[in-house]
Write a protein that holds these residues in place. Sequence first.
Motif, PDB file in Angstrom:
ATOM      1  N   LYS A 123       0.949  -1.258   0.068  1.00  0.00           N
ATOM      2  CA  LYS A 123      -0.077  -0.026   0.139  1.00  0.00           C
ATOM      3  C   LYS A 123       0.899   1.180  -0.083  1.00  0.00           C
ATOM      4  O   LYS A 123       1.935   1.408   0.853  1.00  0.00           O
ATOM      5  CB  LYS A 123      -0.913  -0.039   1.242  1.00  0.00           C
ATOM      6  N   THR A 124       0.433   2.174  -0.759  1.00  0.00           N
ATOM      7  CA  THR A 124       1.300   3.454  -0.951  1.00  0.00           C
ATOM      8  C   THR A 124       0.209   4.773  -0.762  1.00  0.00           C
ATOM      9  O   THR A 124      -0.962   4.627  -1.123  1.00  0.00           O
ATOM     10  CB  THR A 124       1.951   3.624  -2.091  1.00  0.00           C
ATOM     11  N   SER A 171       4.784  19.327   2.129  1.00  0.00           N
ATOM     12  CA  SER A 171       5.151  18.196   1.327  1.00  0.00           C
ATOM     13  C   SER A 171       5.759  17.262   2.433  1.00  0.00           C
ATOM     14  O   SER A 171       5.302  16.056   2.468  1.00  0.00           O
ATOM     15  CB  SER A 171       5.975  18.476   0.301  1.00  0.00           C
ATOM     16  N   SER A 172       6.582  17.538   3.345  1.00  0.00           N
ATOM     17  CA  SER A 172       7.185  16.930   4.406  1.00  0.00           C
ATOM     18  C   SER A 172       6.251  16.242   5.257  1.00  0.00           C
ATOM     19  O   SER A 172       6.397  15.299   5.568  1.00  0.00           O
ATOM     20  CB  SER A 172       8.330  17.681   4.865  1.00  0.00           C
ATOM     21  N   ALA A 173       5.411  17.005   5.785  1.00  0.00           N
ATOM     22  CA  ALA A 173       4.407  16.647   6.706  1.00  0.00           C
ATOM     23  C   ALA A 173       3.559  15.564   6.154  1.00  0.00           C
ATOM     24  O   ALA A 173       2.984  14.457   6.834  1.00  0.00           O
ATOM     25  CB  ALA A 173       3.600  17.907   7.230  1.00  0.00           C
ATOM     26  N   ARG A 174       3.166  15.959   4.858  1.00  0.00           N
ATOM     27  CA  ARG A 174       2.110  14.955   4.000  1.00  0.00           C
ATOM     28  C   ARG A 174       2.993  13.374   3.756  1.00  0.00           C
ATOM     29  O   ARG A 174       2.435  12.274   3.904  1.00  0.00           O
ATOM     30  CB  ARG A 174       1.913  15.655   2.735  1.00  0.00           C
ATOM     31  N   ASN A 175       4.245  13.674   3.549  1.00  0.00           N
ATOM     32  CA  ASN A 175       4.963  12.469   3.414  1.00  0.00           C
ATOM     33  C   ASN A 175       5.265  11.569   4.767  1.00  0.00           C
ATOM     34  O   ASN A 175       4.952  10.351   4.713  1.00  0.00           O
ATOM     35  CB  ASN A 175       6.223  12.747   3.033  1.00  0.00           C
ATOM     36  N   VAL A 176       5.185  12.277   5.813  1.00  0.00           N
ATOM     37  CA  VAL A 176       5.321  11.535   7.215  1.00  0.00           C
ATOM     38  C   VAL A 176       3.920  10.799   7.441  1.00  0.00           C
ATOM     39  O   VAL A 176       3.913   9.668   8.033  1.00  0.00           O
ATOM     40  CB  VAL A 176       5.475  12.651   8.203  1.00  0.00           C
ATOM     41  N   LEU A 177       2.661  11.613   7.127  1.00  0.00           N
ATOM     42  CA  LEU A 177       1.519  11.078   7.340  1.00  0.00           C
ATOM     43  C   LEU A 177       1.307   9.566   6.479  1.00  0.00           C
ATOM     44  O   LEU A 177       0.832   8.972   6.986  1.00  0.00           O
ATOM     45  CB  LEU A 177       0.319  12.086   7.350  1.00  0.00           C
ATOM     46  N   ASN A 178       1.589   9.885   5.309  1.00  0.00           N
ATOM     47  CA  ASN A 178       1.431   8.731   4.371  1.00  0.00           C
ATOM     48  C   ASN A 178       2.277   7.606   4.973  1.00  0.00           C
ATOM     49  O   ASN A 178       1.956   6.529   4.855  1.00  0.00           O
ATOM     50  CB  ASN A 178       1.748   9.236   3.033  1.00  0.00           C
ATOM     51  N   TYR A 183       1.139   0.871   8.580  1.00  0.00           N
ATOM     52  CA  TYR A 183      -0.176  -0.108   9.242  1.00  0.00           C
ATOM     53  C   TYR A 183      -0.958  -0.553   8.282  1.00  0.00           C
ATOM     54  O   TYR A 183      -1.682  -1.685   8.545  1.00  0.00           O
ATOM     55  CB  TYR A 183      -0.797   0.738  10.274  1.00  0.00           C
ATOM     56  N   ALA A 184      -1.047   0.014   7.204  1.00  0.00           N
ATOM     57  CA  ALA A 184      -1.964  -0.535   6.221  1.00  0.00           C
ATOM     58  C   ALA A 184      -1.358  -1.955   5.730  1.00  0.00           C
ATOM     59  O   ALA A 184      -2.045  -2.912   5.484  1.00  0.00           O
ATOM     60  CB  ALA A 184      -2.052   0.431   4.853  1.00  0.00           C
ATOM     61  N   ASN A 185       0.138  -1.783   5.493  1.00  0.00           N
ATOM     62  CA  ASN A 185       0.730  -3.112   5.137  1.00  0.00           C
ATOM     63  C   ASN A 185       1.117  -3.914   6.159  1.00  0.00           C
ATOM     64  O   ASN A 185       0.969  -5.116   5.912  1.00  0.00           O
ATOM     65  CB  ASN A 185       2.199  -2.819   4.505  1.00  0.00           C
ATOM     66  N   LEU A 186       0.927  -3.606   7.180  1.00  0.00           N
ATOM     67  CA  LEU A 186       0.820  -4.429   8.557  1.00  0.00           C
ATOM     68  C   LEU A 186      -0.184  -5.383   8.852  1.00  0.00           C
ATOM     69  O   LEU A 186      -0.221  -6.654   8.998  1.00  0.00           O
ATOM     70  CB  LEU A 186       1.507  -3.638   9.861  1.00  0.00           C
ATOM     71  N   LYS A 187      -1.424  -4.654   8.434  1.00  0.00           N
ATOM     72  CA  LYS A 187      -2.855  -5.196   8.819  1.00  0.00           C
ATOM     73  C   LYS A 187      -2.960  -6.394   7.583  1.00  0.00           C
ATOM     74  O   LYS A 187      -3.836  -7.205   7.646  1.00  0.00           O
ATOM     75  CB  LYS A 187      -3.786  -4.301   8.756  1.00  0.00           C
ATOM     76  N   HIS A 188      -2.407  -6.028   6.402  1.00  0.00           N
ATOM     77  CA  HIS A 188      -2.630  -6.902   5.435  1.00  0.00           C
ATOM     78  C   HIS A 188      -1.216  -8.125   5.024  1.00  0.00           C
ATOM     79  O   HIS A 188      -1.509  -8.438   4.061  1.00  0.00           O
ATOM     80  CB  HIS A 188      -2.885  -6.136   3.996  1.00  0.00           C
TER      81      HIS A 188
END
Length: 285
Positions: A125-126, A267-274, A280-285
């Motif tokens: 997930k990205t 952009s840096s804050a957005r990258n951190v949130l993503n 966790y999206a990849n952890l859950k899947h």
Amino acid sequence: MDINNLQRTSSYSYRIDTDRIKQRLQQADKNHVSNQRQSDSVDISEKGRTALREKMSAIERTGQNEDITKLSAMNFGSSGIMNDFEKIMSELGGGTVSNDLVSKDYSQESVDVLKAKFEKEEGTKTDTFDSYVNKMASAYQLMKDRIEEKYAATDRQKEYYTAADGSTQELTKEKELEMLDTAYETHSRFMAKNTQIWSELQDFKVQINYHSSKSETEKSATKNQNTGIKEQAYNAFMSAINKENSGMLKQQTGGLDHVRLNLGISSSARNVLNSIWDYYANLKH
């Protein structure tokens, strides 16, 4: 952080118990909608209930009930619209929520059309945060359009809802839009807090030396950073429904997963949130 969530490794270090975290995240997902409903319920006083009963009895005696087609499904404040919004978000996330508590205005057909615009990605997930923001903004716009269309209809019948004081008040476009804003903001605050929690958990992604200890300054800096993440997430959610972004979403004819809305953050804050959400999206899947 509950120390029971950590497993001790060699050289006095710790690593995440991913299975335990998965269980906590899954449980949080299950509890989310019910928690939202409970937190936004309205407690009508005994005096208010008595006033309502008397008013409805008077209406029945005078025959005025012909003018009142029905009390709206949102007759206890914003809970109807809150339930509609939460159900749409669950549908967009691949979940299911009972239809029992949604309002009569909930349209499964329009939700299915919106759902088709979000891809079901396989593998890694990205930009998961961006995608979720787009779903929130799209759900908000769908409900806002429904309210606008409803009150523009020439054959619209009057609807009423029960206020907290027990009085029966006419439901207006302004009131419904206010309820929608409340539902959206409540969801935004909840997910911003979740983002902060996930950020704090992610700090344990790398191994930590058992003997090392953070100074008070370092601890304070970490706390401020996590609080800042919550505020950045909340600001991004709220910026997603501004007029500029609303127009951008309406112009899209294809998928909505990867539309880059103006979220009012760097952009840096957005990258951190993503990165937090992707982890966790990849952890859950």
